[in-house]
Design an enzyme around this catalytic site. Structure first.
Site, PDB file in Angstrom:
ATOM      1  CG  PHE A  44      89.545 111.391  16.268  1.00 18.80           C
ATOM      2  CD1 PHE A  44      88.422 111.481  16.171  1.00 18.80           C
ATOM      3  CD2 PHE A  44      90.430 112.396  16.319  1.00 18.80           C
ATOM      4  CE1 PHE A  44      87.855 112.825  16.019  1.00 18.80           C
ATOM      5  CE2 PHE A  44      89.686 113.795  16.251  1.00 18.80           C
ATOM      6  CZ  PHE A  44      88.538 113.876  16.188  1.00 18.80           C
ATOM      7  N   GLY A  47      88.157 104.823  13.945  1.00 13.13           N
ATOM      8  CA  GLY A  47      87.833 103.661  14.880  1.00 13.13           C
ATOM      9  C   GLY A  47      87.019 104.241  15.760  1.00 13.13           C
ATOM     10  CG  HIS A  48      85.865 106.740  19.272  1.00 13.69           C
ATOM     11  ND1 HIS A  48      84.958 107.852  19.578  1.00 13.69           N
ATOM     12  CD2 HIS A  48      86.180 106.051  20.272  1.00 13.69           C
ATOM     13  CE1 HIS A  48      84.519 107.932  20.822  1.00 13.69           C
ATOM     14  NE2 HIS A  48      85.214 106.804  21.377  1.00 13.69           N
ATOM     15  CG  PHE A  49      82.163 104.025  17.799  1.00 13.39           C
ATOM     16  CD1 PHE A  49      83.009 103.193  18.343  1.00 13.39           C
ATOM     17  CD2 PHE A  49      81.929 105.087  18.559  1.00 13.39           C
ATOM     18  CE1 PHE A  49      83.114 103.012  19.776  1.00 13.39           C
ATOM     19  CE2 PHE A  49      82.244 105.257  19.954  1.00 13.39           C
ATOM     20  CZ  PHE A  49      82.893 104.056  20.520  1.00 13.39           C
ATOM     21  CB  ILE A  54      81.032 110.378  18.740  1.00 14.01           C
ATOM     22  CG1 ILE A  54      81.334 109.276  19.436  1.00 14.01           C
ATOM     23  CG2 ILE A  54      79.534 110.308  18.103  1.00 14.01           C
ATOM     24  CD1 ILE A  54      80.603 108.899  20.778  1.00 14.01           C
TER      25      ILE A  54
END
Length: 145
Positions: A44, A47-49, A54
């Site tokens: 994750f 893309g986050h971020f 986070i």
């Protein structure tokens, strides 16, 4: 409880198994304490971020729900292989307090509150280094499969 035993009690698998180890599970006291080691290799974070990674809040909630699920399975003395699952169906009193970043150890705690007609409620908390990250009452539904 190590990862092999956790996999006996949770149906989740990579990349969605969010409990690495259980350090305390007391069926009589109706509480569990576990943790998730959060690394930059988590899918994750792509893309986050990318520039400010986070952990998504919904995954913190899911990690708390998985810890609560372990407690529920142990309290009932069943495993998913016995034909029972617990589905996350809601939360009350949800609060986020700080972000979770790569390198953090997310400590997960859940205390059983109630079970009424197969609807389970747990008081859950997530912390990093003793600081509150998230808290919620997690609601799960027991379902035979």
């Amino acid at each position: 409880m190590d990862i092999n035993e956790i996999r006996e009690y949770l149906p989740h698998r990579y990349p969605f198994l969010l409990v690495d180890r259980v350090t305390e599970l007391d069926v009589e006291a109706k509480r569990v304490r576990a943790y998730k080691n959060v690394t930059i290799n988590e899918p994750f974070f792509n893309g986050h971020f990318p520039q400010h990674p986070i952990m998504p809040g919904v995954l913190i909630i899911e990690a708390m729900a998985q810890a609560a699920g372990l407690l529920g399975f142990k309290m009932m003395g069943v495993k998913p292989s016995d034909g029972t699952l617990y589905y996350f169906v809601g939360s009350d009193k949800l609060r986020f307090r700080q972000p979770v970043r790569p390198g953090d150890q997310l400590v997960l705690e859940a205390d059983f509150l109630s079970n009424k007609r197969g609807i389970w409620k747990f008081d859950c908390r997530a912390t990093v280094d003793g600081r509150p990250v998230c808290s919620a009452e997690i609601i799960c539904a027991e379902q035979e499969i």
